[in-house]
Design a protein around this motif. Sequence first.
Motif, PDB file in Angstrom:
ATOM      1  N   PRO A 165     -32.830  -6.044   6.296  1.00  0.00           N
ATOM      2  CA  PRO A 165     -33.102  -4.775   6.813  1.00  0.00           C
ATOM      3  C   PRO A 165     -31.536  -4.195   6.966  1.00  0.00           C
ATOM      4  N   THR A 166     -31.381  -2.845   7.002  1.00  0.00           N
ATOM      5  CA  THR A 166     -30.084  -2.297   7.303  1.00  0.00           C
ATOM      6  C   THR A 166     -29.828  -1.481   8.488  1.00  0.00           C
ATOM      7  N   GLU A 167     -31.301  -1.776   9.240  1.00  0.00           N
ATOM      8  CA  GLU A 167     -31.284  -1.145  10.848  1.00  0.00           C
ATOM      9  C   GLU A 167     -31.763  -2.453  11.606  1.00  0.00           C
ATOM     10  N   ALA A 168     -30.720  -2.722  12.794  1.00  0.00           N
ATOM     11  CA  ALA A 168     -31.160  -3.790  13.792  1.00  0.00           C
ATOM     12  C   ALA A 168     -30.517  -3.466  15.016  1.00  0.00           C
ATOM     13  N   LEU A 169     -31.016  -4.093  16.079  1.00  0.00           N
ATOM     14  CA  LEU A 169     -30.182  -4.018  17.238  1.00  0.00           C
ATOM     15  C   LEU A 169     -29.314  -5.161  17.441  1.00  0.00           C
ATOM     16  N   ASP A 170     -27.948  -5.013  17.687  1.00  0.00           N
ATOM     17  CA  ASP A 170     -27.107  -5.900  17.651  1.00  0.00           C
ATOM     18  C   ASP A 170     -27.100  -6.867  19.154  1.00  0.00           C
ATOM     19  N   GLY A 171     -26.669  -8.005  19.084  1.00  0.00           N
ATOM     20  CA  GLY A 171     -26.729  -8.838  20.357  1.00  0.00           C
ATOM     21  C   GLY A 171     -25.524  -8.680  21.115  1.00  0.00           C
ATOM     22  N   ASP A 172     -25.120  -9.947  21.843  1.00  0.00           N
ATOM     23  CA  ASP A 172     -23.853  -9.564  22.628  1.00  0.00           C
ATOM     24  C   ASP A 172     -22.639  -9.544  21.597  1.00  0.00           C
ATOM     25  N   SER A 173     -21.658  -8.513  21.775  1.00  0.00           N
ATOM     26  CA  SER A 173     -20.782  -8.460  21.203  1.00  0.00           C
ATOM     27  C   SER A 173     -19.869  -9.587  21.048  1.00  0.00           C
ATOM     28  N   LYS A 174     -19.653 -10.402  22.012  1.00  0.00           N
ATOM     29  CA  LYS A 174     -18.649 -11.595  22.010  1.00  0.00           C
ATOM     30  C   LYS A 174     -18.982 -12.593  20.970  1.00  0.00           C
ATOM     31  N   TYR A 175     -20.355 -12.519  20.462  1.00  0.00           N
ATOM     32  CA  TYR A 175     -20.845 -13.401  19.439  1.00  0.00           C
ATOM     33  C   TYR A 175     -21.130 -12.837  18.164  1.00  0.00           C
ATOM     34  N   LEU A 176     -20.771 -11.723  18.202  1.00  0.00           N
ATOM     35  CA  LEU A 176     -21.661 -10.823  16.824  1.00  0.00           C
ATOM     36  C   LEU A 176     -20.497 -11.166  15.456  1.00  0.00           C
ATOM     37  N   ALA A 177     -21.180 -11.333  14.839  1.00  0.00           N
ATOM     38  CA  ALA A 177     -20.795 -11.374  13.346  1.00  0.00           C
ATOM     39  C   ALA A 177     -20.071 -10.284  12.675  1.00  0.00           C
ATOM     40  N   PRO A 178     -18.925 -10.282  11.917  1.00  0.00           N
ATOM     41  CA  PRO A 178     -18.003  -8.793  11.787  1.00  0.00           C
ATOM     42  C   PRO A 178     -18.909  -8.094  10.500  1.00  0.00           C
ATOM     43  N   GLU A 179     -19.816  -8.644   9.889  1.00  0.00           N
ATOM     44  CA  GLU A 179     -20.559  -7.966   8.992  1.00  0.00           C
ATOM     45  C   GLU A 179     -21.440  -6.943   9.556  1.00  0.00           C
ATOM     46  N   CYS A 180     -22.191  -7.380  10.714  1.00  0.00           N
ATOM     47  CA  CYS A 180     -23.031  -6.610  11.402  1.00  0.00           C
ATOM     48  C   CYS A 180     -22.407  -5.087  11.663  1.00  0.00           C
ATOM     49  N   LEU A 181     -21.122  -4.951  11.679  1.00  0.00           N
ATOM     50  CA  LEU A 181     -20.530  -3.805  11.915  1.00  0.00           C
ATOM     51  C   LEU A 181     -20.860  -2.835  10.744  1.00  0.00           C
ATOM     52  N   GLN A 182     -20.969  -3.327   9.410  1.00  0.00           N
ATOM     53  CA  GLN A 182     -21.222  -2.645   8.305  1.00  0.00           C
ATOM     54  C   GLN A 182     -22.500  -2.871   7.929  1.00  0.00           C
ATOM     55  N   VAL A 211     -35.260 -10.511  17.490  1.00  0.00           N
ATOM     56  CA  VAL A 211     -35.194 -11.232  16.168  1.00  0.00           C
ATOM     57  C   VAL A 211     -35.746 -10.131  15.149  1.00  0.00           C
ATOM     58  N   ILE A 212     -35.175 -10.731  13.706  1.00  0.00           N
ATOM     59  CA  ILE A 212     -35.228  -9.775  12.633  1.00  0.00           C
ATOM     60  C   ILE A 212     -35.984 -10.663  11.785  1.00  0.00           C
ATOM     61  N   ASP A 213     -37.393 -10.093  11.017  1.00  0.00           N
ATOM     62  CA  ASP A 213     -38.055 -10.471  10.208  1.00  0.00           C
ATOM     63  C   ASP A 213     -37.624 -10.388   8.858  1.00  0.00           C
ATOM     64  N   PHE A 214     -37.133 -11.179   7.942  1.00  0.00           N
ATOM     65  CA  PHE A 214     -36.556 -10.836   6.681  1.00  0.00           C
ATOM     66  C   PHE A 214     -37.458 -11.468   5.400  1.00  0.00           C
ATOM     67  N   SER A 215     -38.825 -11.535   5.801  1.00  0.00           N
ATOM     68  CA  SER A 215     -39.706 -11.926   4.514  1.00  0.00           C
ATOM     69  C   SER A 215     -39.840 -10.878   3.452  1.00  0.00           C
ATOM     70  N   ASN A 216     -39.586  -9.761   3.855  1.00  0.00           N
ATOM     71  CA  ASN A 216     -39.649  -8.523   2.853  1.00  0.00           C
ATOM     72  C   ASN A 216     -38.198  -7.893   2.645  1.00  0.00           C
TER      73      ASN A 216
END
Length: 411
Positions: free
Chosen positions: A238-255, A230-235
């Motif tokens: 972010p530009t750094e995060a651990l990706d989840g399962d690639s089968k369900y990953l959104a395309p913009e996460c590659l950028q 889980v990512i907290d975006f209250s501030n």
Amino acid sequence: MASYPLPVFYDLEQTLSTKKERKSMFSNYGRPPKAPVRSAPVRRIYSVYKDEAPKPVSFREGSDQSFITGSPLYSSKKGTYFEQCYEIESRLGEGDFGEVFKVVSKENGKHYACKRNILKFRGERDRTRRIQEVKNHEQLTPHVNIIKFYRAWEENNQLYLLTEVCKQSLADILYNTHEFPENQIWAYFIDILQGLDHLHLHKCIHMDVKPENIFIGLDGRCKLGDFGLVIDFSNGYPTEALDGDSKYLAPECLQRVYTPAADIFSLGIVLLEMATDLDLPKRGPLWHELRTGHIPSMEGRGLSLELRSTIKWLMEPDYRKRPTTTEVLNYKAVKRLSRKNNVIYFFRSKVQTFNSYISKFFILPFIFCSFIYVNLKKKLLNYEEKCYHYQRLDTQWLSWWTILISPMMSP
């Protein structure tokens, strides 16, 4: 020099298949095993965190910090706190980083799900990252579509999380069931959507929405769990995060673009999987096709236009054009079915309450009275046997007495 034939490469067209087709191909081998966790020799790279004594983990003010030291069952000389205070009944699941058990508390007799990290802490930085999951749980207010969190502790350089126990995961259902009625698909979808909406309202992105992290509770509702990524975006985002399962990953996460829209795309993939039984690719051309708007045809599956349009809406390639959870919840079809689900859950809860009432005030007294009746009947039978025994003794004594005194009474 001998000449060898040159290899000829054919550009074969790849097509998506269903899990039912894959399962029939490998029916003799059962469910495919999970890939092993790849990790470097930890001690050569990291300084191992050495605090092995059990202690509570909490970021909430006023939380109970004495459940270990105040436990009447725990003794530091007899073993671990987990082994002394909980009994494992079964293994519910295992992932790349943790394993989950169904346990019963030896103190109160209640059932829980206990998640334990497989890999031990590799240092203070790794420990800080892992216990962030506890903070993610505690910053959320309770919700019917979020797994209920009870407590957490660390012991032997491993993190333990105690949550509510559920029937099974959505992944288990999808593996065994290949065709869902549409009303069931909508019910599961709305439950997950409401859980995500609650998460996004608290400025959190799940980042790993998939069937393995969606659970069916004892009340029949879908509940979102596993907040390790889980990512907290209250501030800000972010530009750094651990990706989840690639089968369900959104395309913009590659950028390295991480917004709540990533969860919306993952939910759209889950909805597509439930509706079509699709065997999702992990990588390759088919993976990219699903993320560029090329969604498999759903015409011959008897799905409504509303469901098909919802899937395409959620899987919009451009994350800026994807709807928010609030917009989807306000969609006409979703609002109508959400009200219907609330009525069903309301009556289901009333039936469960009535059944527990019957069990408490009728069945239990009936069992108690039956127990008393059986014991009284046994005592009565014993009493009758004793009476019969004494009666036989009296008869025998009277016959012997008659034989003894009969000569004396004769003239």
